[in-house]
Design a protein around this motif. Structure first.
Motif, short mmCIF file in Angstrom:
data_model
loop_
_atom_site.label_atom_id
_atom_site.label_comp_id
_atom_site.label_asym_id
_atom_site.label_seq_id
_atom_site.Cartn_x
_atom_site.Cartn_y
_atom_site.Cartn_z
N GLY A 95 0.83 -1.21 0.00
CA GLY A 95 0.00 0.00 0.00
C GLY A 95 0.86 1.25 0.00
O GLY A 95 0.58 2.21 -0.74
N ALA A 96 1.91 1.23 0.82
CA ALA A 96 2.79 2.41 0.93
C ALA A 96 3.47 2.70 -0.41
O ALA A 96 3.56 3.86 -0.84
CB ALA A 96 3.82 2.18 2.03
N ILE A 97 3.94 1.66 -1.10
CA ILE A 97 4.64 1.85 -2.38
C ILE A 97 3.68 2.39 -3.45
O ILE A 97 4.01 3.33 -4.17
CB ILE A 97 5.31 0.52 -2.82
CG1 ILE A 97 6.59 0.30 -1.98
CG2 ILE A 97 5.63 0.51 -4.32
CD1 ILE A 97 7.29 -1.02 -2.19
N HIS A 98 2.49 1.81 -3.53
CA HIS A 98 1.53 2.30 -4.53
C HIS A 98 1.07 3.73 -4.23
O HIS A 98 0.93 4.54 -5.14
CB HIS A 98 0.33 1.36 -4.63
CG HIS A 98 0.59 0.15 -5.50
ND1 HIS A 98 0.51 0.19 -6.87
CD2 HIS A 98 0.96 -1.11 -5.18
CE1 HIS A 98 0.80 -1.01 -7.36
NE2 HIS A 98 1.09 -1.82 -6.35
N ARG A 99 0.88 4.06 -2.95
CA ARG A 99 0.47 5.43 -2.59
C ARG A 99 1.56 6.42 -2.96
O ARG A 99 1.30 7.46 -3.57
CB ARG A 99 0.19 5.52 -1.08
CG ARG A 99 -1.25 5.24 -0.71
CD ARG A 99 -1.54 5.69 0.72
NE ARG A 99 -0.61 5.15 1.69
CZ ARG A 99 -0.69 3.92 2.23
NH1 ARG A 99 -1.67 3.12 1.89
NH2 ARG A 99 0.20 3.51 3.11
N ALA A 100 2.79 6.09 -2.60
CA ALA A 100 3.88 7.05 -2.83
C ALA A 100 4.30 7.09 -4.30
O ALA A 100 4.70 8.14 -4.81
CB ALA A 100 5.09 6.67 -1.96
N GLY A 101 4.19 5.98 -5.00
CA GLY A 101 4.67 5.90 -6.39
C GLY A 101 3.64 6.34 -7.43
O GLY A 101 4.00 6.69 -8.55
N GLY A 102 2.37 6.30 -7.04
CA GLY A 102 1.32 6.79 -7.94
C GLY A 102 0.84 5.76 -8.95
O GLY A 102 1.29 4.62 -8.99
N LYS A 103 -0.05 6.23 -9.81
CA LYS A 103 -0.84 5.38 -10.70
C LYS A 103 -0.02 4.64 -11.76
O LYS A 103 -0.42 3.57 -12.23
CB LYS A 103 -1.89 6.28 -11.38
CG LYS A 103 -2.89 5.55 -12.25
CD LYS A 103 -3.96 6.48 -12.77
CE LYS A 103 -4.84 5.78 -13.80
NZ LYS A 103 -4.09 5.41 -15.01
N GLN A 104 1.12 5.23 -12.11
CA GLN A 104 1.96 4.61 -13.14
C GLN A 104 2.36 3.18 -12.77
O GLN A 104 2.48 2.31 -13.65
CB GLN A 104 3.24 5.42 -13.28
CG GLN A 104 3.37 6.17 -14.59
CD GLN A 104 4.76 6.76 -14.66
OE1 GLN A 104 5.15 7.55 -13.80
NE2 GLN A 104 5.50 6.38 -15.68
N ILE A 105 2.57 2.95 -11.48
CA ILE A 105 2.97 1.61 -11.03
C ILE A 105 1.82 0.63 -11.25
O ILE A 105 2.02 -0.46 -11.80
CB ILE A 105 3.39 1.62 -9.54
CG1 ILE A 105 4.63 2.51 -9.34
CG2 ILE A 105 3.66 0.21 -9.04
CD1 ILE A 105 5.11 2.63 -7.90
N LEU A 106 0.62 1.05 -10.88
CA LEU A 106 -0.55 0.18 -11.06
C LEU A 106 -0.81 -0.09 -12.55
O LEU A 106 -1.14 -1.22 -12.94
CB LEU A 106 -1.78 0.84 -10.41
CG LEU A 106 -2.99 -0.07 -10.21
CD1 LEU A 106 -2.64 -1.24 -9.30
CD2 LEU A 106 -4.16 0.73 -9.62
N ASP A 107 -0.62 0.93 -13.37
CA ASP A 107 -0.80 0.74 -14.83
C ASP A 107 0.16 -0.32 -15.36
O ASP A 107 -0.25 -1.19 -16.14
CB ASP A 107 -0.57 2.06 -15.57
CG ASP A 107 -1.70 3.06 -15.36
OD1 ASP A 107 -2.77 2.65 -14.86
OD2 ASP A 107 -1.50 4.25 -15.69
N ASP A 108 1.40 -0.25 -14.94
CA ASP A 108 2.39 -1.26 -15.36
C ASP A 108 2.00 -2.65 -14.86
O ASP A 108 2.14 -3.65 -15.58
CB ASP A 108 3.78 -0.93 -14.80
CG ASP A 108 4.52 0.10 -15.64
OD1 ASP A 108 3.91 0.68 -16.55
OD2 ASP A 108 5.73 0.31 -15.36
N CYS A 109 1.51 -2.70 -13.61
CA CYS A 109 1.10 -3.99 -13.04
C CYS A 109 -0.05 -4.59 -13.85
O CYS A 109 -0.07 -5.79 -14.13
CB CYS A 109 0.66 -3.82 -11.58
SG CYS A 109 2.04 -3.60 -10.44
N MET A 110 -0.99 -3.74 -14.25
CA MET A 110 -2.13 -4.23 -15.04
C MET A 110 -1.65 -4.79 -16.38
O MET A 110 -2.14 -5.82 -16.84
CB MET A 110 -3.13 -3.10 -15.27
CG MET A 110 -4.01 -2.90 -14.07
SD MET A 110 -5.12 -1.51 -14.34
CE MET A 110 -5.95 -1.49 -12.77
N ASP A 111 -0.69 -4.11 -17.01
CA ASP A 111 -0.14 -4.60 -18.28
C ASP A 111 0.47 -5.98 -18.09
O ASP A 111 0.31 -6.86 -18.95
CB ASP A 111 0.94 -3.64 -18.80
CG ASP A 111 0.35 -2.34 -19.33
OD1 ASP A 111 -0.89 -2.31 -19.56
OD2 ASP A 111 1.11 -1.36 -19.50
#
Ligand code: AR6
Length: 172
Positions: A36-52
């Motif tokens: 949670g801490a990494i996604h909050r601090a790193g922002g949406k770009q990380i989640l977008d990459d994860c989805m890919d």
């Protein structure tokens, strides 16, 4: 002990290293704890990459690792690995936990990453006993560094005092 291994007490999202490792779950869609801490601090770009990644190759299995951007983190990359849930120790947990460290480091080598920081994978929500997990983590990293020259620095980032004290003892 390998001189490339460092220990600090702190928040992994603040580390200025090439890659920080995330203790993710197999969905790669974020969660509590360090994830949670990494996604909050790193922002949406990380989640977008994860989805890919999920769309391309499916869920990330326990012990495996994948890599994304670091988004807004000081670290350039996040390596997401899925630790084992502690089930009493008879479900191959030590081997699976060691795989997290080995596979994350191998991915780092493949990407030319020189400096990498690990949280204490599985020792929070997944309930792996901290002393046993510390021993597995240190052994796995030490063994990897023996056979691989390209990684310059591995930092264990302990968030809680108990883990920090255990690592301090084991690392001498
Ligand atoms: N920096 C460094 N370490 C941290 C931080 C931080 N900001 N926050 C917590 N820790 P956990 P797990 C430490 O629960 O046990 C998530 O929901 C914490 O003190 O984050 O592998 C995932 O999505 C502990 O020592 O990960 C999964 O569903 C360590 O990080 C599940 O939790 C690991 O605790 C994974 O559980």
């Amino acid at each position: 002990m390998n001189s490339k291994i460092k220990l600090i007490k702190g928040d992994i999202t603040k580390q200025h290293v090439d890659a920080v490792v995330n203790a993710a779950n197999s969905s790669l869609m974020g969660g509590g704890g360090v994830d949670g801490a990494i996604h909050r601090a790193g922002g949406k770009q990380i989640l977008d990459d994860c989805m890919d990644i999920i769309n391309r190759q499916g869920r990330c299995k326990t012990g495996e690792a994948v890599i994304t951007t670091g988004g807004k983190l000081p670290a350039r990359y996040v390596i997401h690995t899925v630790g084992p849930v502690w089930n009493g120790g008879h479900k191959n947990e030590p081997e699976l936990l060691a795989n997290c460290y080995r596979n994350s480091l191998q991915l780092a080598v493949d990407k030319g990453i020189k400096t990498i920081a690990f949280p204490n994978i599985s020792t929070g929500i997944y309930h792996y006993p901290k002393a046993e997990a510390a021993q597995v983590a240190i052994n796995a990293v030490n063994n990897f560094l023996k056979d691989n020259d390209s990684i310059a620095e591995v930092t264990f980032v302990c968030f809680d005092e108990e883990n920090f004290a255990l690592y301090k003892d084991l690392l001498g």
